[in-house]
Design a protein around this motif. Sequence first.
Motif, PDB file in Angstrom:
ATOM      1  N   ASP A 126     -10.685  -0.967  -0.190  1.00 43.33           N
ATOM      2  CA  ASP A 126      -9.861   0.169   0.270  1.00 43.33           C
ATOM      3  C   ASP A 126      -8.398  -0.208   0.460  1.00 43.33           C
ATOM      4  OD1 ASP A 126     -12.032   1.842   0.185  1.00 43.33           O
ATOM      5  OD2 ASP A 126     -12.517   1.591   2.316  1.00 43.33           O
ATOM      6  N   GLU A 127      -8.097  -1.489   0.573  1.00 44.36           N
ATOM      7  CA  GLU A 127      -6.719  -1.936   0.673  1.00 44.36           C
ATOM      8  C   GLU A 127      -6.069  -2.055  -0.709  1.00 44.36           C
ATOM      9  OE1 GLU A 127      -4.773  -6.167   1.777  1.00 44.36           O
ATOM     10  OE2 GLU A 127      -6.046  -5.313   3.365  1.00 44.36           O
ATOM     11  N   VAL A 128      -6.867  -2.291  -1.722  1.00 40.14           N
ATOM     12  CA  VAL A 128      -6.377  -2.512  -3.083  1.00 40.14           C
ATOM     13  C   VAL A 128      -6.315  -1.222  -3.889  1.00 40.14           C
ATOM     14  CG1 VAL A 128      -6.912  -3.676  -5.268  1.00 40.14           C
ATOM     15  CG2 VAL A 128      -7.258  -4.884  -3.105  1.00 40.14           C
ATOM     16  N   VAL A 129      -7.296  -0.362  -3.696  1.00 44.43           N
ATOM     17  CA  VAL A 129      -7.434   0.833  -4.526  1.00 44.43           C
ATOM     18  C   VAL A 129      -6.720   2.016  -3.883  1.00 44.43           C
ATOM     19  CG1 VAL A 129      -9.072   2.470  -5.542  1.00 44.43           C
ATOM     20  CG2 VAL A 129      -9.625   0.021  -5.460  1.00 44.43           C
ATOM     21  N   HIS A 130      -5.866   2.666  -4.655  1.00 41.53           N
ATOM     22  CA  HIS A 130      -5.140   3.869  -4.229  1.00 41.53           C
ATOM     23  C   HIS A 130      -5.490   4.966  -5.232  1.00 41.53           C
ATOM     24  CE1 HIS A 130      -2.727   1.156  -1.730  1.00 41.53           C
ATOM     25  NE2 HIS A 130      -2.745   0.364  -2.792  1.00 41.53           N
ATOM     26  N   ARG A 131      -5.877   6.102  -4.740  1.00 44.23           N
ATOM     27  CA  ARG A 131      -6.269   7.203  -5.626  1.00 44.23           C
ATOM     28  C   ARG A 131      -5.152   8.253  -5.656  1.00 44.23           C
ATOM     29  NH1 ARG A 131     -11.593   6.104  -7.073  1.00 44.23           N
ATOM     30  NH2 ARG A 131     -12.703   4.881  -5.515  1.00 44.23           N
TER      31      ARG A 131
END
Length: 171
Positions: free
Chosen positions: A163-168
């Motif tokens: 959740d820190e790496v992936v941005h939607r």
Amino acid sequence: MQTWDAIRARRDVRAFDGRAISDDDLDRILEAGRRAPSSSNWQPWDFVVVTERDRLHELARVWRGAAHVADSAATIALVAPIPDDARQRDQEHYDLGQATISMMLAATDLGIGSGHSAVADQELARRLLGFPDDRYCAYLVVLGHPADRPLRPIARPARRPFDEVVHRERW
């Protein structure tokens, strides 16, 4: 091993047990690199495979962080054209990265550990590997059977949280 398992099991291996890699396995790893995606199908790579022990010891001197090359069962040198400009350099490095990870995943699938190394001393690399003057040795892919533990999917990888790496959609 399934692809997802190979992705989760691949780790840098720098200590090897001394066993040789079969010609069939080495050819499969090289074929994975040859088949890697490439911008406009450029395929800027040539692979020089080194398995001879004395040459591996010498090759380990091309960079201060390459000591693990000396004890590998095989090391693959990725040789590429000297780029004409920044755009070609960027494209080439992206393509070489794809060839590298393709070979590393193929090795993992076979239970063979892999690592990588930079190359600082181009003249030594050229003397040892015999590539032409219009080329350079971009990277080394180091291969061997792991000395410490077999390759298995890693349950808790040392990676930043998902959740820190992936941005939607947006950061």
